[in-house]
Write an enzyme that holds these catalytic residues in place. Structure first.
Site, PDB file in Angstrom:
ATOM      1  N   TYR A  94       0.841  -1.196   0.000  1.00 20.39           N
ATOM      2  CA  TYR A  94       0.000   0.000   0.000  1.00 20.39           C
ATOM      3  C   TYR A  94       0.874   1.244   0.000  1.00 20.39           C
ATOM      4  CZ  TYR A  94       0.977   0.448   5.031  1.00 20.39           C
ATOM      5  OH  TYR A  94       1.598   0.590   6.246  1.00 20.39           O
ATOM      6  N   CYS A  95       0.280   2.371  -0.384  1.00 18.28           N
ATOM      7  CA  CYS A  95       0.924   3.676  -0.247  1.00 18.28           C
ATOM      8  C   CYS A  95      -0.018   4.562   0.557  1.00 18.28           C
ATOM      9  CB  CYS A  95       1.267   4.279  -1.612  1.00 18.28           C
ATOM     10  SG  CYS A  95      -0.156   4.496  -2.709  1.00 18.28           S
ATOM     11  N   PHE A  96       0.060   5.873   0.410  1.00 20.28           N
ATOM     12  CA  PHE A  96      -0.743   6.728   1.283  1.00 20.28           C
ATOM     13  C   PHE A  96      -2.239   6.578   1.017  1.00 20.28           C
ATOM     14  CE2 PHE A  96      -2.687  10.884   2.418  1.00 20.28           C
ATOM     15  CZ  PHE A  96      -2.514  10.778   3.786  1.00 20.28           C
ATOM     16  N   TYR A 124      -2.901   3.656   3.225  1.00 18.60           N
ATOM     17  CA  TYR A 124      -2.702   3.983   4.643  1.00 18.60           C
ATOM     18  C   TYR A 124      -3.839   4.838   5.184  1.00 18.60           C
ATOM     19  CZ  TYR A 124      -0.943   6.462   8.717  1.00 18.60           C
ATOM     20  OH  TYR A 124      -0.823   7.017   9.964  1.00 18.60           O
TER      21      TYR A 124
END
EC number: 2.9.1.3
Length: 370
Positions: A94-96, A124
């Site tokens: 995952y990223c932001f 996130y």
């Protein structure tokens, strides 16, 4: 290929392995327990891309990102992602926001390493929102009871014998008092909140609908108790733990001197550990100078200094009882007596450690499971 994930609840209940594509500076501000930070861009690269985005727009920023993460840099990161994916075939990335960064890494893994690896949709931010809502819902839907008592009565010892405790001090890595700092650092505020929410989530999944908390202030060291929970703590029922003065002194000696000095040695070594422990204790005493007053602070500080010198010289800890007794008699006990009087109407039971433990266990059985 496994589908991208939106079941945040199961991710945290099962401790599913995840790799975080965010830059280290983002990760340091807050993350989830057990997650590995394998960023697409380091802090400097992220800053350059961000500046480019503001000045020239998205297309130019994406082009710069591909230029910065190329060649040997790209290959090294791709190998790290592939190694994680192979080691954790049930995991996610995952990223932001679950957007461009995680999609780029997904594409590179697929096209250049032959690995199909799913991402967490929403990233996130979505998982963080889910955990904040988890704590909020527990405050609204569950029952809570607090354990209070004078300093040294062993509140933490009692809590650790229960299966429905939310250990605020444990999650904050701090004992909650002026002398409560541990040998290791406290978590970031967001990490503290995330750990607490996951604890709530797992216990509720086991059917627990009543939680026991230690009666804390809003601040536990450098960590702040979530506002909605702290507001509830101002009116939750209270169970008061009692013990003799002698037992309390011995327990404080054990926890704050014997065990904590050993912890400093284990973390910082035989040479630096004792010195850092002594510095920490003297600083803790200095922190309550205003509350003690000049004469009392000077007298207790000198007793502490002599005890630390004797401990370093011979290993004996007997002299520590002097300042502990003084601090209890002249500072902590009067303060707690005042606080107890203010909360008297909320106290539903008082007793020693065995009585309080059994009362809380019986109380939990009387509550509906949620």
């Amino acid at each position: 290929m496994r589908p991208d994930c939106t079941d945040f609840r199961q991710l945290f209940l099962d401790d599913v392995p995840m790799m975080d594509m965010r830059a280290p500076v983002e990760f340091a501000k807050g993350a989830f327990p057990g997650v590995v930070n394998l960023p697409l861009m380091n802090d400097q690269e992220r800053q350059k891309v961000g500046t480019c985005y503001k000045q020239q727009g998205q297309a130019a920023a994406i082009a710069l990102g591909h230029q910065l993460v190329s060649g040997a840099t790209k290959q090294a990161r791709l190998e790290a992602w592939a190694a994680f994916a192979k080691a954790h075939p049930d995991g996610y990335l995952y990223c932001f926001r679950g957007g461009l960064r995680s999609q780029i890494v997904q594409g590179w893994l697929r096209d250049e390493a032959g690995i199909q690896y799913p991402r967490v949709k929403g990233g996130y931010k979505a998982m963080r929102t889910f955990l904040l809502e988890t704590t909020q819902q527990a405050v609204e839907q569950c029952d809570f009871v607090l354990v209070g008592g004078l300093t040294g009565t062993g509140k933490t010892d009692v809590l650790h014998q229960l299966d429905n405790v939310l250990d605020l001090e444990g999650h904050a890595n701090h004992r909650g008092s002026s002398f409560g700092k541990r040998a290791t650092a406290q978590p970031a505020q967001i990490d503290f909140e995330n750990q607490l929410a996951i604890d709530v989530l797992k216990k509720r999944a086991r059917g627990i609908g009543q939680f026991v908390l230690e009666d804390e202030g809003r601040i536990v060291g450098s960590c702040t108790v979530p506002l909605e929970l702290y507001q509830g703590m101002q009116h939750y029922p209270l169970v008061w733990l009692e013990d003799s003065f002698t037992n309390r002194v011995e327990r404080i000696l054990r926890d704050y001197v014997v065990n904590l000095s050993a912890e400093f040695k284990a973390v910082h070594g035989e040479e630096d550990g004792p010195r850092l422990f002594a510095e920490r204790m003297l600083q803790s005493m200095a922190n309550i100078y205003k509350r003690l007053g000049g004469e009392r602070h000077q007298r207790l500080s000198e007793m502490l200094r002599e005890a630390l010198q004797e401990q370093q010289r011979s290993g004996a800890v007997d002299l520590h009882r002097g300042w502990i007794e003084g601090l209890l008699n002249e500072y902590y006990d009067p303060m707690y007596a005042y606080q107890r009087a203010a909360k008297a109407e909320r106290i539903e039971f008082a007793g020693d450690a065995v009585e309080v433990r059994e009362y809380l266990k019986a109380r939990a059985l009387r509550q509906p499971r949620k």
